[in-house]
Design a protein around this motif. Structure first.
Motif, PDB file in Angstrom:
ATOM      1  N   GLY A 228     -49.926  45.161  30.946  1.00 44.96           N
ATOM      2  CA  GLY A 228     -50.523  44.967  32.393  1.00 44.96           C
ATOM      3  C   GLY A 228     -49.684  45.883  33.207  1.00 44.96           C
ATOM      4  O   GLY A 228     -49.465  47.049  32.913  1.00 44.96           O
ATOM      5  N   ALA A 229     -49.130  45.435  34.380  1.00 45.97           N
ATOM      6  CA  ALA A 229     -48.612  46.294  35.370  1.00 45.97           C
ATOM      7  C   ALA A 229     -46.937  46.239  34.774  1.00 45.97           C
ATOM      8  O   ALA A 229     -46.093  46.802  35.663  1.00 45.97           O
TER       9      ALA A 229
ATOM     10  N   GLY B 286     -50.478  50.322  31.089  1.00 43.94           N
ATOM     11  CA  GLY B 286     -50.998  49.064  31.325  1.00 43.94           C
ATOM     12  C   GLY B 286     -52.556  48.863  30.655  1.00 43.94           C
ATOM     13  O   GLY B 286     -52.951  47.675  30.741  1.00 43.94           O
TER      14      GLY B 286
END
Length: 301
Positions: A205-206, A235
């Motif tokens: 993800g982030a 991500g």
């Protein structure tokens, strides 16, 4: 935890390997160990190659016939650091925090004869399984301690090792106490002049955990880089990221060349780009740290 560039696809009944090692005729093996259910799965294309999984999460790949073969992407990236930390062939003193199937210790022993290596692996049942089924070659100076990685690091003499490799996972997560500024400071203390610190982590993800780890290492070391699949950095998928740190400049150009030419292309972030990557992230401390994130469901299928 790792991701293989080619998944194992089942046994070949007629295959054989060296004395004392598993053969594909024996087929897969599953056994409970301290950290969960350990599985050894054969590689269809290589008779002496086995993947180690813990509770379904890939941990290591060992080729008993060719210990220089690193089948997982993250292990090849750590292998580049083993190759570049000193002139080719020079013996190293290495501390491995996290043992698994001892893949990187085998690689170091094969590529740098007479290296002295210590491995911290808290799961003694796993070590016993690996030694019995995937035995080490005679003459390799690899000592495995059945102890917590941080405890071993705390007892490591100052200025005593050329390379510290942290590859510590409990299941598929890195324990919090092995992710902090205090932990990294212990690693820096153990390094001889010119030595390097390397860590394998996982995020998606982030990438909040990876960003925090960059900030954590930057609080201790002036030189730093990150090696990862571009899709992970964007991500797009959960995966491994390798961090390298030192008090002297790292060979960024050569690392970049090797990462780019790997079958699983990777990017090397350093300097301003890495500073921007970690912008706003807070270093982890013993008071604030959390384990690395849980992999999403189905990531290992």
């Amino acid at each position: 935890m790792g991701r293989s560039s080619r998944a194992a696809r089942g046994p070949e009944p007629e295959a054989t390997t060296g004395p004392g090692g598993r053969t594909h005729a024996q087929g897969p093996l599953s056994r409970p160990v301290g950290s969960g259910l350990a599985e050894l799965r054969p590689d269809r294309d290589r008779p002496a190659a086995w993947s180690l999984l813990i509770d379904g999460a890939p941990q290591s790949l060992v080729d008993l016939a060719d210990p220089t073969r690193l089948g997982f992407e993250y292990q090849r990236r750590l292998g580049h650091l083993i190759d570049l930390v000193a002139p080719p062939g020079r013996p190293l003193t290495v501390l491995h925090l996290g043992g698994g199937a001892l893949t990187l210790a085998r690689y170091t022993a094969a590529t740098r004869p007479r290296s002295r290596q210590q491995v911290a692996e808290i799961d003694t049942a796993l070590t016993e399984l690996v030694r019995a089924e995937l035995p080490l070659e005679r003459g390799w100076q690899i000592k495995v301690r059945g102890a917590d990685a941080r405890g071993v690091l705390e007892r490591t003499p100052e200025d005593s090792v050329d390379l510290v490799i942290t590859d510590v996972f409990s299941g598929a997560r890195t324990p919090a106490h092995c992710t902090t500024v205090e932990f990294t400071t212990l690693a820096a203390r153990a390094l001889a002049p010119g030595g390097w610190y390397a860590a394998n982590i996982a995020d998606g993800g982030a990438l909040p955990f990876a960003r925090s780890q960059v900030a954590t290492l930057a609080a201790v070391f002036p030189e730093l880089c990150l090696i990862a699949d571009p899709a992970v950095l964007r991500g797009k998928r959960f995966g491994n990221l390798v961090l390298a740190a030192a008090h002297t400049p790292l060979p960024i150009a050569e690392l970049t060349r090797r990462a780019a030419s790997d079958p699983a292309h990777a990017r090397v972030e350093h300097g301003r780009a890495l500073t921007d990557f970690a912008a706003g992230a807070v270093p982890a401390t013993d008071a604030t740290a959390a384990p690395s994130p849980e992999p999403p469901p189905g990531v290992f299928r």
